[in-house]
Motif scaffolding. Structure first.
Motif, PDB file in Angstrom:
ATOM      1  N   VAL A 111       0.838  -1.204   0.000  1.00  0.00           N
ATOM      2  CA  VAL A 111       0.000   0.000   0.000  1.00  0.00           C
ATOM      3  C   VAL A 111       0.873   1.255   0.000  1.00  0.00           C
ATOM      4  O   VAL A 111       0.619   2.214  -0.747  1.00  0.00           O
ATOM      5  N   ILE A 112       1.923   1.263   0.848  1.00  0.00           N
ATOM      6  CA  ILE A 112       2.819   2.427   0.907  1.00  0.00           C
ATOM      7  C   ILE A 112       3.509   2.635  -0.446  1.00  0.00           C
ATOM      8  O   ILE A 112       3.624   3.773  -0.937  1.00  0.00           O
ATOM      9  N   PHE A 113       3.968   1.555  -1.059  1.00  0.00           N
ATOM     10  CA  PHE A 113       4.625   1.658  -2.365  1.00  0.00           C
ATOM     11  C   PHE A 113       3.667   2.225  -3.409  1.00  0.00           C
ATOM     12  O   PHE A 113       4.062   3.057  -4.249  1.00  0.00           O
ATOM     13  N   MET A 114       2.411   1.802  -3.360  1.00  0.00           N
ATOM     14  CA  MET A 114       1.431   2.310  -4.312  1.00  0.00           C
ATOM     15  C   MET A 114       1.186   3.801  -4.106  1.00  0.00           C
ATOM     16  O   MET A 114       1.095   4.569  -5.077  1.00  0.00           O
ATOM     17  N   VAL A 115       1.095   4.248  -2.845  1.00  0.00           N
ATOM     18  CA  VAL A 115       0.856   5.666  -2.559  1.00  0.00           C
ATOM     19  C   VAL A 115       2.046   6.507  -3.017  1.00  0.00           C
ATOM     20  O   VAL A 115       1.887   7.562  -3.661  1.00  0.00           O
ATOM     21  N   VAL A 116       3.280   6.057  -2.695  1.00  0.00           N
ATOM     22  CA  VAL A 116       4.475   6.800  -3.107  1.00  0.00           C
ATOM     23  C   VAL A 116       4.573   6.840  -4.627  1.00  0.00           C
ATOM     24  O   VAL A 116       4.890   7.889  -5.231  1.00  0.00           O
ATOM     25  N   GLY A 117       4.312   5.724  -5.281  1.00  0.00           N
ATOM     26  CA  GLY A 117       4.375   5.683  -6.741  1.00  0.00           C
ATOM     27  C   GLY A 117       3.352   6.613  -7.380  1.00  0.00           C
ATOM     28  O   GLY A 117       3.659   7.310  -8.354  1.00  0.00           O
ATOM     29  N   ALA A 118       2.125   6.633  -6.821  1.00  0.00           N
ATOM     30  CA  ALA A 118       1.100   7.522  -7.366  1.00  0.00           C
ATOM     31  C   ALA A 118       1.490   8.987  -7.171  1.00  0.00           C
ATOM     32  O   ALA A 118       1.295   9.820  -8.070  1.00  0.00           O
ATOM     33  N   SER A 119       2.048   9.306  -6.000  1.00  0.00           N
ATOM     34  CA  SER A 119       2.476  10.694  -5.738  1.00  0.00           C
ATOM     35  C   SER A 119       3.595  11.109  -6.684  1.00  0.00           C
ATOM     36  O   SER A 119       3.583  12.223  -7.235  1.00  0.00           O
ATOM     37  N   PHE A 120       4.573  10.217  -6.912  1.00  0.00           N
ATOM     38  CA  PHE A 120       5.676  10.529  -7.813  1.00  0.00           C
ATOM     39  C   PHE A 120       5.176  10.721  -9.248  1.00  0.00           C
ATOM     40  O   PHE A 120       5.623  11.626  -9.965  1.00  0.00           O
ATOM     41  N   TYR A 121       4.241   9.876  -9.638  1.00  0.00           N
ATOM     42  CA  TYR A 121       3.677  10.006 -10.986  1.00  0.00           C
ATOM     43  C   TYR A 121       2.959  11.345 -11.151  1.00  0.00           C
ATOM     44  O   TYR A 121       3.102  12.020 -12.191  1.00  0.00           O
ATOM     45  N   MET A 122       2.192  11.757 -10.154  1.00  0.00           N
ATOM     46  CA  MET A 122       1.498  13.033 -10.234  1.00  0.00           C
ATOM     47  C   MET A 122       2.494  14.202 -10.295  1.00  0.00           C
ATOM     48  O   MET A 122       2.274  15.173 -11.034  1.00  0.00           O
ATOM     49  N   TYR A 123       3.589  14.111  -9.531  1.00  0.00           N
ATOM     50  CA  TYR A 123       4.597  15.173  -9.543  1.00  0.00           C
ATOM     51  C   TYR A 123       5.243  15.276 -10.926  1.00  0.00           C
ATOM     52  O   TYR A 123       5.406  16.371 -11.479  1.00  0.00           O
ATOM     53  N   ALA A 150       4.037  14.249 -13.797  1.00  0.00           N
ATOM     54  CA  ALA A 150       3.057  14.693 -14.778  1.00  0.00           C
ATOM     55  C   ALA A 150       2.851  16.204 -14.698  1.00  0.00           C
ATOM     56  O   ALA A 150       2.771  16.898 -15.724  1.00  0.00           O
ATOM     57  N   LYS A 151       2.756  16.739 -13.475  1.00  0.00           N
ATOM     58  CA  LYS A 151       2.543  18.187 -13.313  1.00  0.00           C
ATOM     59  C   LYS A 151       3.767  18.976 -13.779  1.00  0.00           C
ATOM     60  O   LYS A 151       3.654  20.012 -14.449  1.00  0.00           O
ATOM     61  N   THR A 152       4.970  18.500 -13.441  1.00  0.00           N
ATOM     62  CA  THR A 152       6.192  19.179 -13.872  1.00  0.00           C
ATOM     63  C   THR A 152       6.308  19.199 -15.386  1.00  0.00           C
ATOM     64  O   THR A 152       6.653  20.227 -15.998  1.00  0.00           O
ATOM     65  N   SER A 153       6.019  18.087 -16.011  1.00  0.00           N
ATOM     66  CA  SER A 153       6.075  18.011 -17.473  1.00  0.00           C
ATOM     67  C   SER A 153       5.055  18.940 -18.106  1.00  0.00           C
ATOM     68  O   SER A 153       5.338  19.619 -19.110  1.00  0.00           O
ATOM     69  N   SER A 154       3.875  18.982 -17.527  1.00  0.00           N
ATOM     70  CA  SER A 154       2.833  19.853 -18.065  1.00  0.00           C
ATOM     71  C   SER A 154       3.222  21.323 -17.937  1.00  0.00           C
ATOM     72  O   SER A 154       3.060  22.113 -18.887  1.00  0.00           O
ATOM     73  N   ASP A 155       3.760  21.695 -16.773  1.00  0.00           N
ATOM     74  CA  ASP A 155       4.179  23.086 -16.582  1.00  0.00           C
ATOM     75  C   ASP A 155       5.307  23.477 -17.551  1.00  0.00           C
ATOM     76  O   ASP A 155       5.318  24.594 -18.101  1.00  0.00           O
ATOM     77  N   TYR A 156       6.265  22.568 -17.769  1.00  0.00           N
ATOM     78  CA  TYR A 156       7.374  22.845 -18.680  1.00  0.00           C
ATOM     79  C   TYR A 156       6.866  23.031 -20.112  1.00  0.00           C
ATOM     80  O   TYR A 156       7.306  23.939 -20.845  1.00  0.00           O
ATOM     81  N   THR A 157       5.968  22.174 -20.540  1.00  0.00           N
ATOM     82  CA  THR A 157       5.421  22.284 -21.894  1.00  0.00           C
ATOM     83  C   THR A 157       4.667  23.593 -22.085  1.00  0.00           C
ATOM     84  O   THR A 157       4.802  24.266 -23.122  1.00  0.00           O
ATOM     85  N   ILE A 158       3.881  23.972 -21.094  1.00  0.00           N
ATOM     86  CA  ILE A 158       3.126  25.233 -21.188  1.00  0.00           C
ATOM     87  C   ILE A 158       4.079  26.429 -21.257  1.00  0.00           C
ATOM     88  O   ILE A 158       3.868  27.371 -22.037  1.00  0.00           O
ATOM     89  N   GLU A 159       5.155  26.387 -20.476  1.00  0.00           N
ATOM     90  CA  GLU A 159       6.132  27.487 -20.495  1.00  0.00           C
ATOM     91  C   GLU A 159       6.818  27.608 -21.847  1.00  0.00           C
ATOM     92  O   GLU A 159       7.017  28.724 -22.381  1.00  0.00           O
TER      93      GLU A 159
END
Length: 238
Positions: free
Chosen positions: A172-184, A186-195
């Motif tokens: 469960v902990i691995f799944m939560v950490v993996g989901a959080s890392f994926y969201m980070y 994804a958001k960083t990539s999206s912000d970079y593309t928009i910039e």
């Protein structure tokens, strides 16, 4: 002629019933409706032991049939008892039918013992049961298990087997950490593309403004001359 024909018909019916009599006694519970009502077998109806002799059966039948005969006793219970007595005598007075009846009583009285094989219960003799399911621990070949019993469970020396609750919590902990890392990511990539798109948009806007200002300053004649000059230069390069 008619009387002889009737006698032959009666004799034929008796022979047919005698040869097919076993059909009436394949199930002791279906021997007699009256016996089922009284919850008694034929021996109990006549009040005799199973080891009684044919003479005992006949003597007891005569005595009970006189006591319960409808002509001497009109009670409904006596009528039922009288019918049960006649049915019991019709079976026990014939050696062949009596042997079949005794066998059925013996089979009904013997209840096979239930055995358990894994999660399955059966009354089949233990020696006749052939059942194998390797998914059950009782049926699994444990030779390899006992051979590797002293080896590390996970193949890493010094690491002991963990409880299933620890493994579930770690998953469960691995799944939560993996989901959080994926969201980070994804958001960083999206912000970079928009910039990057914003930068390109600003450069394009600046270039367009500069070209428009030069066109307005030069006028149509100068712009047409510059255009012809660029075309001639491109043709010379070819």
């Amino acid at each position: 002629m008619q009387s002889d024909t009737g006698k032959h018909v009666m004799v034929g019916r008796r022979l047919l019933m005698g040869t097919c009599a076993w059909l009436r006694y394949t199930n002791p519970c279906a021997f007699s409706t009256q016996s089922r009502i009284l919850h008694q077998n034929h021996y109990e109806v006549l009040g005799l032991e199973k080891t009684c002799s044919p003479a005992d059966i006949r003597e007891q039948f005569i005595r009970l049939s006189k006591e319960c005969h409808p002509d001497t006793n009109s009670a409904s219970e006596c009528h039922k008892q009288f019918v049960a007595i006649n049915e019991a005598y019709s079976v026990l007075s014939k050696p062949g039918l009596r042997r079949a009846y005794d066998s059925e009583l013996q089979a009904r009285r013997v209840i096979p013992e239930m055995h358990t094989y894994g999660d399955i219960k059966t009354n089949a003799p233990m020696g006749n049961v052939v059942f194998q399911d390797d998914s059950l621990w009782e049926h699994r070949d444990k030779t390899e298990f006992y051979r590797n019993k002293d080896r590390p469970y996970y193949g890493v020396k010094g690491v002991k087997k963990l409880p299933n609750s620890y493994i579930a919590a770690g998953t469960v902990i691995f799944m939560v950490v993996g989901a959080s890392f994926y969201m980070y990511i994804a958001k960083t990539s999206s912000d970079y593309t928009i910039e990057q798109l914003n930068i390109r948009d600003r450069l394009a806007s600046q270039h367009h403004s500069a070209v428009r200002q030069r066109a307005l300053a030069n006028g149509n004649e100068v712009q047409m001359a510059l255009l012809r000059q660029r075309l001639e230069e491109s043709e010379h390069k070819k």
